[in-house]
Write an enzyme that holds these catalytic residues in place. Structure first.
Site, PDB file in Angstrom:
ATOM      1  N   LYS A 186       0.725  -1.233  -0.084  1.00  0.00           N
ATOM      2  CA  LYS A 186      -0.057  -0.060  -0.141  1.00  0.00           C
ATOM      3  C   LYS A 186       0.911   1.264  -0.137  1.00  0.00           C
ATOM      4  CE  LYS A 186      -4.213  -2.060   0.003  1.00  0.00           C
ATOM      5  NZ  LYS A 186      -3.999  -3.255  -0.071  1.00  0.00           N
TER       6      LYS A 186
HETATM    7  C1  PLP Z   1      -5.293  -4.181   0.623  1.00  0.00           C
HETATM    8  C2  PLP Z   1      -6.899  -4.146   0.620  1.00  0.00           C
HETATM    9  C3  PLP Z   1      -7.500  -4.350   2.006  1.00  0.00           C
HETATM   10  C4  PLP Z   1      -7.077  -5.209   2.988  1.00  0.00           C
HETATM   11  O1  PLP Z   1      -6.019  -4.880   3.529  1.00  0.00           O
HETATM   12  P1  PLP Z   1      -4.712  -5.701   4.287  1.00  0.00           P
HETATM   13  O2  PLP Z   1      -3.961  -4.861   4.957  1.00  0.00           O
HETATM   14  O3  PLP Z   1      -3.995  -6.379   3.141  1.00  0.00           O
HETATM   15  O4  PLP Z   1      -5.685  -6.716   5.009  1.00  0.00           O
HETATM   16  C5  PLP Z   1      -8.894  -4.127   1.763  1.00  0.00           C
HETATM   17  N1  PLP Z   1      -9.402  -3.682   0.698  1.00  0.00           N
HETATM   18  C6  PLP Z   1      -8.851  -3.065  -0.263  1.00  0.00           C
HETATM   19  C7  PLP Z   1      -9.461  -2.249  -1.362  1.00  0.00           C
HETATM   20  C8  PLP Z   1      -7.511  -3.239  -0.471  1.00  0.00           C
HETATM   21  O5  PLP Z   1      -6.843  -3.042  -1.402  1.00  0.00           O
END
Ligand code: PLP
Length: 395
Positions: A186
């Site tokens: 992210k």
């Molecule tokens: C990455 C992501 C998640 C989940 O996040 P994690 O920290 O990997 O559990 C949820 N929704 C979206 C749209 C994402 O891109």
């Protein structure tokens, strides 16, 4: 796109504080921790940056979604509306609380189509979950209007759009609750981690408790407090919070780099006849993690992606239409129902029925769309190379 491209002294310094005290847990151990409260500090800084009165960190974005759904009172028999283009985490979180994910079409914003949401509302709809995909944002004005009209709260999944905004307000702060992810790919990373943002103190308290076995955290060292509800363990560790804190302080720097690189590629693609771009409800709030562009037809998109693959240059260009993580059409594992056995049969049946629906309107958009992930670390020669590769594939 990702914070993982930038690992530096700031991250190491925050981590060193935690490593030297040895207190890896976010609660308690006050005497030993040498004044370091990384999770608490990180929450405070997210709150200051976003203007959200309450922020609670969790072990992941997925955990944040499940916690938020629980705090909003979503449970067995309830329905939650979500877009067909999302990450599987939202779907999983809804199933985990025993509710039924009801899919709705997207439009050229690559996020929920408000008329499709309205058509999907029933007497059992408990929450609407807009997902701010690929660094952009959902049509919040229209969705907030529906939320008010039908008295259904919005849970904004802003996991992919940390730092983005809509009409001057940070994504994740417009609905009843918002979530962020700090996983390794992210915009800013904590290694693993997530956050819940909300304005209601009552919802915040439930999130705080749910993610730590129901503790209310009112007494000292979690020993003398109450734990009025059963919850689970979705705590973030101080190690993760320390990294996330250092990275979060660099968010604006990351967004600026992303914007610069995004604009260079966009400028080049704008010159190619027939290419259009994903619509942004508020272009000023873009956080530039992906440049999503569309070809005139699905056939054209398949041709371009195949060409990139044959040149060994497809990495970083996402053709979500074929992808089994983000677009419902290819979520075969859940259409077969293989991991739904823990749910009551009636719930499983409803989930499968929803998952197996077809969405020709969304297919028509996703089939033509390619998203190019924007890297922070590209130098000018590398950007020129990306543009040259795309130009060749588009010939
Ligand atoms: C990455 C992501 C998640 C989940 O996040 P994690 O920290 O990997 O559990 C949820 N929704 C979206 C749209 C994402 O891109």
């Amino acid at each position: 796109m990702p914070g993982f491209e930038h690992w530096g002294e700031a991250e190491k310094k925050e981590l060193a504080d935690v490593i030297s005290s040895g207190v890896l847990m976010r609660y308690g151990f006050e005497g030993q921790r040498g004044g370091h409260w990384k999770a608490r500090q990180f929450e405070k800084e997210i709150s200051e940056y976003t203007g959200s009165p309450h922020v609670h960190l969790t072990s992941s974005g997925t955990a944040a979604l499940e916690t938020a759904l629980s705090a909003l009172g979503v449970g067995y028999g309830d329905e939650v509306i979500l877009p067909v283009f999302t990450f599987v985490a939202g779907f999983e979180a809804i199933c985990r609380v025993g509710a039924i994910p009801v899919f709705a079409d997207i439009d050229e914003t690559l996020t929920l189509s408000p008329p499709a949401v309205e058509a999907a509302i029933t007497g059992r709809t408990k929450v609407i979950m807009p997902v701010h995909m690929c660094g952009g944002m959902a049509q919040m004005q229209e969705l907030l209007h529906l939320s008010e009209k039908y008295d259904i709260p919005l849970l904004e999944d802003a996991c992919q759009s940390v730092g983005g905004s809509y009409r001057g307000r940070k994504l994740g702060t417009l609905g009843a609750v918002g979530t962020y992810s700090f996983d390794f790919v992210k915009t800013v990373t904590a290694g693993e981690g997530g956050a819940i943002l909300c304005s209601s103190e009552a919802i915040y308290k439930k999130c705080d408790a749910y993610s730590d076995h129901g503790h209310d955290h009112l007494g000292a060292d979690r020993g003398s407090d109450h734990h009025p509800w059963p919850g689970t363990n979705f705590r973030i560790s101080e190690l993760h919070a320390a990294v996330g804190l250092a990275q979060f302080r660099r968010l604006e720097e990351f967004l600026e780099l992303q914007q610069k690189n995004y604009l260079s590629i966009e400028e080049a693609l704008m010159k190619v006849p027939g290419i259009s771009f994903r619509k942004l409800p508020d272009p000023a709030g873009n956080c530039f993690s992906f440049l999503s562009w569309m070809l005139p037809s699905e056939k054209d998109a398949v041709r371009v992606i195949s060409k990139l693959r044959s040149m060994n240059k497809a990495a970083g260009h996402f053709y979500w239409y074929e992808n089994s993580w983000h677009y419902l059409r290819n979520w075969n594992h859940l259409k077969e129902g293989q991991f739904l056995s823990a749910l009551p049969p009636a719930t499983t049946d409803s989930i499968l029925e929803n998952a197996r629906r077809s969405f020709p309107v969304s297919d028509q958009i996703m089939g033509r769309c390619i998203s190019t992930a924007i890297r922070l670390s590209w130098n000018p020669e590398e950007i020129d190379q990306v543009i040259a590769d795309l130009t060749r594939a588009l010939e």
